[in-house]
Design a protein around this motif. Structure first.
Motif, PDB file in Angstrom:
ATOM      1  N   CYS A 160      -6.982   9.051   6.183  1.00 50.32           N
ATOM      2  CA  CYS A 160      -7.321   7.638   6.389  1.00 50.32           C
ATOM      3  C   CYS A 160      -7.519   7.398   7.885  1.00 50.32           C
ATOM      4  N   ASN A 165      -9.239  -1.444   9.364  1.00 52.00           N
ATOM      5  CA  ASN A 165      -9.603  -1.783   7.980  1.00 52.00           C
ATOM      6  C   ASN A 165     -10.826  -1.022   7.478  1.00 52.00           C
ATOM      7  N   VAL A 168     -10.506  -0.650   3.619  1.00 50.91           N
ATOM      8  CA  VAL A 168     -10.574  -1.963   2.976  1.00 50.91           C
ATOM      9  C   VAL A 168     -12.005  -2.493   2.978  1.00 50.91           C
ATOM     10  N   THR A 169     -12.687  -2.355   4.104  1.00 49.33           N
ATOM     11  CA  THR A 169     -14.079  -2.811   4.195  1.00 49.33           C
ATOM     12  C   THR A 169     -14.952  -2.106   3.157  1.00 49.33           C
ATOM     13  N   ALA A 171     -13.935  -0.659   0.341  1.00 48.96           N
ATOM     14  CA  ALA A 171     -13.520  -1.041  -1.013  1.00 48.96           C
ATOM     15  C   ALA A 171     -14.020  -2.430  -1.388  1.00 48.96           C
ATOM     16  N   LEU A 172     -13.887  -3.382  -0.482  1.00 46.51           N
ATOM     17  CA  LEU A 172     -14.371  -4.736  -0.765  1.00 46.51           C
ATOM     18  C   LEU A 172     -15.886  -4.762  -0.916  1.00 46.51           C
ATOM     19  N   ARG A 178      -9.043  -7.670  -4.392  1.00 50.16           N
ATOM     20  CA  ARG A 178      -8.105  -7.734  -3.261  1.00 50.16           C
ATOM     21  C   ARG A 178      -6.663  -7.561  -3.733  1.00 50.16           C
ATOM     22  N   LEU A 181      -5.868  -4.028  -4.538  1.00 50.27           N
ATOM     23  CA  LEU A 181      -5.747  -3.198  -3.332  1.00 50.27           C
ATOM     24  C   LEU A 181      -4.325  -3.266  -2.777  1.00 50.27           C
ATOM     25  N   ALA A 187      -3.685  -1.146   0.567  1.00 51.34           N
ATOM     26  CA  ALA A 187      -3.886  -2.168   1.600  1.00 51.34           C
ATOM     27  C   ALA A 187      -2.631  -3.007   1.736  1.00 51.34           C
ATOM     28  N   LEU A 194      -6.296  -8.605   5.327  1.00 51.51           N
ATOM     29  CA  LEU A 194      -6.137  -7.381   4.550  1.00 51.51           C
ATOM     30  C   LEU A 194      -6.475  -6.172   5.416  1.00 51.51           C
ATOM     31  N   ASP A 196      -5.803  -1.672   6.198  1.00 50.91           N
ATOM     32  CA  ASP A 196      -5.451  -0.376   5.612  1.00 50.91           C
ATOM     33  C   ASP A 196      -3.972  -0.095   5.797  1.00 50.91           C
ATOM     34  N   ASN A 197      -3.332   0.377   4.751  1.00 51.82           N
ATOM     35  CA  ASN A 197      -1.892   0.641   4.813  1.00 51.82           C
ATOM     36  C   ASN A 197      -1.568   2.041   5.303  1.00 51.82           C
TER      37      ASN A 197
END
Length: 647
Positions: A160, A165, A168-169, A171-172, A178, A181, A187, A194, A196-197
């Motif tokens: 990752c 993000n 996240v970008t 995925a969305l 959301r 995620l 996330a 939101l 990235d975790n």
């Protein structure tokens, strides 16, 4: 439950050569196919598949069954899981009986999480292998640790990016939800944003036993005292930590093959050992073993060998939760890696062969090791030693399966010697803990027992998995019974005389006769008759794919094919070949005759025993007359069968 319509659709599409051939290399041999058995080690192929009968049989280890039972046995699936696997293979939509709105909602969330996790795994793997940052940071780190690209691809390891993000970008942009995620752990919400975790971490996907990604373990690369070394997926509808062993999907068949499961702590331990060719290994994640994890191991083997670090923390971690393993009947051994190494570093240091040899030479019995550690800690303190005695007795009381009684008694003897106490007294203490556990379970069982519903009917029993012992059959004096049932299944629908079929003749001959000893065979006959009387036309296939696995297994065993007539007899040598299809009438008459002959012989033996007892003259005459009548019946049967017995 899967609807009958879906099950029928699956059964109509099943091709046993296609399914078995995806796991076993098969070669055509006559009308059948031959290959190396996947259930035991063999050099000469003895595993035979019959496309006509839709069954398989290994003449080496004895395993046999149909397409569904093959998937159940090979993949260790339940009946429903095997059906779903086949449905997926043949692109059949699985319809299930109506469930509550709540259950349906949970299933929809679970399905969505599987889809999201699959997308995330593919994204992280692509970043690791193709992205500039992924290659420079993630891939270089893994290669420094000695991991090859093939093992990285096998375990679908990813990376990752450090960007706030990036995932996240992506995925969305693909329209992923959301809330899901966040629920998946991929996330997190930071300042209402939101993000990235798993930023800047190596990503280890966690698979269930069917190969689906259910979660992730994200390992930090750079040194950061504040950040945790690992971030794991939070529990959700599909990720329940207590039921997961990392690497089980990749190890399950090898565990089954070698009849041993090696348990380590971490993701890298598993991947390093797999890379070294030691593939019967899984990881617990460093937590105490749970009952569900132990039962997952037991699906494949009863032998568990734990390989942990040799420091104090490693010893403590290894001993946690293992009393439950004893309750479940596992044979537990312990191996401690020396010199402040872990399995990952040690296998890289000494190599595969030396590692295997070290494990083989240093297996310690879990109970005796636990006792040694406890005695060492207790020293000369009598109170601590008394506590050790109680602790070990309580541990031994958990070996509660009937088949393990001898093992328990052996442990009691050895532990009493090490503790330097009287064996009889120690046995009484173990029995005391057993009684306490039984009383506690009985009390809990009564408290948990649900009340009868308003209609007065008891609640339905839970279904249980059928064990291998339930499938093993007979063969005492049952050849005649088996022959009759086989003839019924194979020829029952053929014409016998005007207006009657073979099945009618067999049922007439069996009417009001107590000819069957084996209850499973009798159940096959009764099931056939039930279908036949209802106007159906039963075939072997109806039994092969019957939901009652015992019935299915019995019929498969009846129709096994140890020999196959060579086509050369007819094609090359031009010799007449008489098939069973042509001589079915003689076979039916013969099998019924021998079954009746067995009954008569038993009656004669009973009558002979009676003749040896004290009787009145009238009773003696009756017994002699009975003997003569039975003898005459025997002669008539033998004459009809064309059999001569030399006295």
């Amino acid at each position: 439950m899967i609807t009958q319509a879906t099950i029928q659709q699956i059964l109509n599409r099943i091709d046993i050569i296609d399914v078995v051939g995806s796991f076993v290399k098969l070669k055509k041999r006559g009308t059948n196919y031959l290959g190396l058995c996947p259930f035991h080690n063999e050099k000469s192929p003895s595993f035979t598949v019959s496309p006509n009968k839709e069954i398989y049989k290994c003449f080496g280890c004895g395993k046999s069954g149909n397409t569904i039972s093959f998937i159940m046995e090979h993949e260790k699936y339940s009946y429903v899981e095997a059906l779903k696997w086949l449905a997926n293979r043949y692109n059949i939509e699985v319809e299930e009986t109506e469930v509550s709105a709540e259950v349906r909602a949970q299933q929809q969330v679970a399905d969505s999480l599987y889809i999201l996790n699959s997308f995330a795994q593919q994204y992280f793997s692509k970043v690791l292998l193709e992205d500039e940052e992924g290659q420079a940071v993630g891939l270089s780190y893994l290669k420094e640790r000695g991991f090859t690209e093939s093992i990285i691809r096998k375990f679908q390891i990813g990376y990752c990016k450090e960007s706030r993000n990036a995932f996240v970008t992506e995925a969305l942009g693909k329209q992923y939800n959301r809330e899901l995620l966040v629920k998946s752990g991929l996330a997190a919400v930071r300042n209402e944003e939101l993000v990235d975790n798993y930023r800047g971490r190596i990503i280890f996907p966690v698979h269930n036993t069917t190969g689906k990604v259910i979660g992730f373990g994200a390992r930090i690369i750079k040194k950061n005292d504040k950040a945790p070394k690992y971030i794991n997926t939070p529990e959700n509808e599909i990720y329940i930590k207590s039921r997961i062993l990392y690497g089980m999907y990749f190890a399950r068949q090898v565990i089954d093959k070698f009849d041993e499961c090696l348990l380590v702590e971490g993701y890298t331990d598993v991947t390093s050992l797999h890379q070294a060719g030691i593939e019967n290994v899984v990881a617990s994640g460093g937590t105490s073993l749970t009952t569900d994890q132990i039962r997952l191991v037991r699906k494949y083997t009863n032998n568990l060998t734990i390989i942990y670090d040799g420091d104090a923390a490693g010893v403590k971690a290894a001993l946690r939760g293992l009393d439950m393993a004893l309750e479940e009947g596992l044979n537990v051994k312990l191996v401690l890696i020396p010199d402040k190494e872990d399995p990952d570093s040690y296998v890289n240091k000494v190599g595969t062969d030396a590692f295997r040899q070290f494990v083989a030479d240093n297996k310690k019995d879990f109970i005796l090791f636990q006792l040694e550690v406890a005695l060492k800690d207790a020293g000369s303190d009598s109170q601590k030693k008394a506590a050790v005695v109680n602790q070990i007795a309580e541990t031994l009381s958990r070996i509660n399966k009937t088949e393990d009684f001898t093992r328990q008694q052996d442990y009691i003897r050895q532990c009493a010697e090490l503790l330097k106490i009287e064996e009889t007294g120690f046995t009484n203490l173990v029995n005391k803990f057993i009684r306490e556990r039984v009383n506690k379970m009985e009390s809990k069982s009564q408290q948990d027992m649900p009340p009868f519903p308003d209609d007065g009917m008891p609640p339905p029993m839970e279904s249980v998995e059928i064990t291998d012992e339930g499938f093993q059959l007979l063969l005492k004096d049952e050849l005649q019974e088996r022959a009759v049932v086989r003839a019924l299944i194979e020829f029952g629908l053929k014409p016998w005389d005007e207006g009657h079929k073979v099945a009618d003749h067999i049922f007439d001959e069996l009417a009001e006769e107590d000819l069957f000893d084996n209850k499973e065979l009798l159940e096959v006959v009764n099931t056939y008759k039930l279908w036949y009387d209802a106007g159906l036309e039963p075939t072997a296939r109806n039994f092969f794919y019957h939901e009652n696995q015992t019935l299915s297994t019995v019929v498969v065993s009846l129709l096994e094919f140890p020999y196959e007539l060579s086509l050369k007899w007819k094609d090359k040598f031009q010799l007449p070949v008489v098939s069973r299809e042509e001589t079915f009438r003689e076979e039916v008459i013969s099998t019924l005759g021998y079954l009746k002959l067995r009954k008569i012989k038993r009656m004669m033996e009973e009558n002979q025993r009676d003749l040896g007892l004290q009787h009145s003259p009238e009773e003696q005459i009756t017994l002699l007359q009975t003997h003569q009548a039975l003898k005459q019946m025997e002669r008539e049967l033998l004459k009809n069968l064309g059999t001569v017995i030399v006295r």
